[in-house]
Design a protein around this motif. Structure first.
Motif, PDB file in Angstrom:
ATOM      1  N   GLN A  36       0.845  -1.250   0.021  1.00 10.41           N
ATOM      2  CA  GLN A  36      -0.062  -0.039  -0.162  1.00 10.41           C
ATOM      3  C   GLN A  36       0.746   1.257  -0.151  1.00 10.41           C
ATOM      4  O   GLN A  36       0.436   2.179  -0.378  1.00 10.41           O
ATOM      5  CB  GLN A  36      -0.890   0.142   1.272  1.00 10.41           C
ATOM      6  N   GLU A  37       2.045   1.199   0.640  1.00  8.40           N
ATOM      7  CA  GLU A  37       2.857   2.224   0.697  1.00  8.40           C
ATOM      8  C   GLU A  37       3.393   2.514  -0.851  1.00  8.40           C
ATOM      9  O   GLU A  37       3.625   3.755  -1.195  1.00  8.40           O
ATOM     10  CB  GLU A  37       4.177   2.017   1.561  1.00  8.40           C
ATOM     11  N   GLU A  39       1.792   2.098  -3.607  1.00  8.67           N
ATOM     12  CA  GLU A  39       0.816   2.752  -4.208  1.00  8.67           C
ATOM     13  C   GLU A  39       0.498   4.019  -3.718  1.00  8.67           C
ATOM     14  O   GLU A  39       0.062   4.895  -4.867  1.00  8.67           O
ATOM     15  CB  GLU A  39      -0.526   1.953  -4.212  1.00  8.67           C
ATOM     16  N   MET A  40       1.071   4.583  -2.799  1.00  8.83           N
ATOM     17  CA  MET A  40       0.795   5.857  -2.266  1.00  8.83           C
ATOM     18  C   MET A  40       1.918   6.739  -2.847  1.00  8.83           C
ATOM     19  O   MET A  40       1.952   7.789  -3.225  1.00  8.83           O
ATOM     20  CB  MET A  40       0.618   6.097  -0.625  1.00  8.83           C
ATOM     21  N   LYS A  41       3.271   6.081  -2.826  1.00  6.48           N
ATOM     22  CA  LYS A  41       4.427   6.801  -3.473  1.00  6.48           C
ATOM     23  C   LYS A  41       4.570   7.020  -4.982  1.00  6.48           C
ATOM     24  O   LYS A  41       5.018   7.749  -5.614  1.00  6.48           O
ATOM     25  CB  LYS A  41       5.714   6.115  -2.675  1.00  6.48           C
ATOM     26  N   ASN A 145      -2.446   3.968  -9.758  1.00  8.56           N
ATOM     27  CA  ASN A 145      -2.517   4.073  -8.453  1.00  8.56           C
ATOM     28  C   ASN A 145      -3.288   5.521  -8.044  1.00  8.56           C
ATOM     29  O   ASN A 145      -2.595   6.442  -7.997  1.00  8.56           O
ATOM     30  CB  ASN A 145      -1.210   3.983  -7.362  1.00  8.56           C
ATOM     31  N   ASP A 147      -4.567   8.972  -6.752  1.00  6.19           N
ATOM     32  CA  ASP A 147      -4.014   9.596  -5.434  1.00  6.19           C
ATOM     33  C   ASP A 147      -4.803   9.311  -4.302  1.00  6.19           C
ATOM     34  O   ASP A 147      -6.360   9.503  -4.280  1.00  6.19           O
ATOM     35  CB  ASP A 147      -4.277  11.269  -6.107  1.00  6.19           C
ATOM     36  N   TYR A 148      -4.166   8.938  -3.238  1.00  8.40           N
ATOM     37  CA  TYR A 148      -5.003   8.818  -2.064  1.00  8.40           C
ATOM     38  C   TYR A 148      -5.412   9.841  -1.338  1.00  8.40           C
ATOM     39  O   TYR A 148      -6.494   9.810  -0.519  1.00  8.40           O
ATOM     40  CB  TYR A 148      -4.094   7.842  -1.054  1.00  8.40           C
ATOM     41  N   ARG A 149      -5.076  10.998  -1.521  1.00  9.88           N
ATOM     42  CA  ARG A 149      -5.710  12.346  -1.070  1.00  9.88           C
ATOM     43  C   ARG A 149      -6.859  12.718  -1.555  1.00  9.88           C
ATOM     44  O   ARG A 149      -7.630  13.378  -0.826  1.00  9.88           O
ATOM     45  CB  ARG A 149      -4.686  13.440  -1.368  1.00  9.88           C
TER      46      ARG A 149
END
Length: 259
Positions: A36-37, A39-41, A145, A147-149
């Motif tokens: 998951q990290e 996919e955030m980066k 991925n 953007d998680y934001r």
């Protein structure tokens, strides 16, 4: 007295166990595209089989992993994509002191040859050591991925450059709740419930397949204007707890984070 000491020892053991449980970390979610990290980066991840290889693309670096190159990990500086004029195909030409590669990402359904999982992008990587002439050509599947934001609840503040008020709508201001993990959204359009899907790529965001309930709206309700603006969005910015949605013509919508 012995009974009291025994009870105290038992109590201390219970407290200790609870503390240990509270401090244990949750296992990190992992898929075939990484953690998951990751996919955030990284905005794009890809994998391939026979031989196994992996690709992670971020704003600062592009990381390729495979044993075929003689190195477990090769890091390239990020570059701008070369885009095809008539299709959703992007090419990246990258190099460093030891290696050169051409990465091609095509928006075409792709099936993993081992897991059978379907991904939305076909990926090819042509890579070689700079000391050699022969290229190694690899193929696999990938995905962007989101953007998680974006994963939040957003309430409308501006529509087509103007501040909005509750009186512009039925009962309350429009809002959208975005699920970035599933590329879906739902919410309230100012009169009806709305929902749909997200199409996301690097520097690109679209709200598509928008549907709504069919309740009659009061005269002057701006739900139609809001829905049209939402479906015309192509880009976004996030900052100061606000989400700004735009297209090449200009700013369309501004939301404020509320949760």
């Amino acid at each position: 007295m012995k009974n009291i000491i025994s009870l105290l020892l038992l109590f201390s053991l219970i407290v200790s166990c609870k503390s240990t449980v509270g401090k244990s970390s949750d296992p990190q979610t992992t898929s075939e595209y990484g953690t998951q990290e990751d996919e955030m980066k990284y905005y794009f991840t890809a994998t391939g089989n026979e031989p196994f290889w992996g690709l992670k693309m971020g704003n600062d670096e592009i990381v390729f992993t495979s044993l075929i190159t003689g190195k477990e990990k090769i890091i390239f500086p990020s570059v701008e994509a070369i885009k095809a004029m008539d299709a959703n195909v992007k090419m990246y030409k990258v190099s460093n002191e030891t290696s050169t590669a051409t990465i091609t990402i095509q928006h075409l359904e792709c099936q993993n040859s081992m897991s059978g999982e379907i991904s939305p992008y076909k990926v090819t990587v042509e890579i070689k050591n700079n000391s050699e002439l022969e290229l190694e050509k690899l193929s696999g599947c990938g995905k962007y991925n989101t953007d998680y934001r974006l994963h939040d609840i957003w309430v409308l503040e501006e529509l087509n450059g103007f501040k909005v008020f509750i009186t512009d709508f039925q009962r309350e201001l429009p809002r959208i709740e975005i699920n970035s993990a599933e590329n879906k959204f739902m919410g309230y359009g100012g009169c009806n419930a709305i929902s749909g899907t997200l199409f996301y790529e690097k520097d690109l965001l679209r709200f598509s397949k928008v549907i709504s309930t069919l309740m009659a709206c009061a005269p002057g309700n701006k739900e139609g204007e809001f829905a049209k603006a939402l479906q015309n969005v192509t880009t976004y910015k996030i900052g100061d707890n606000k989400l700004m949605l735009s297209n090449p013509s200009g700013k369309l919508l501004v939301f404020k984070k509320v949760d």
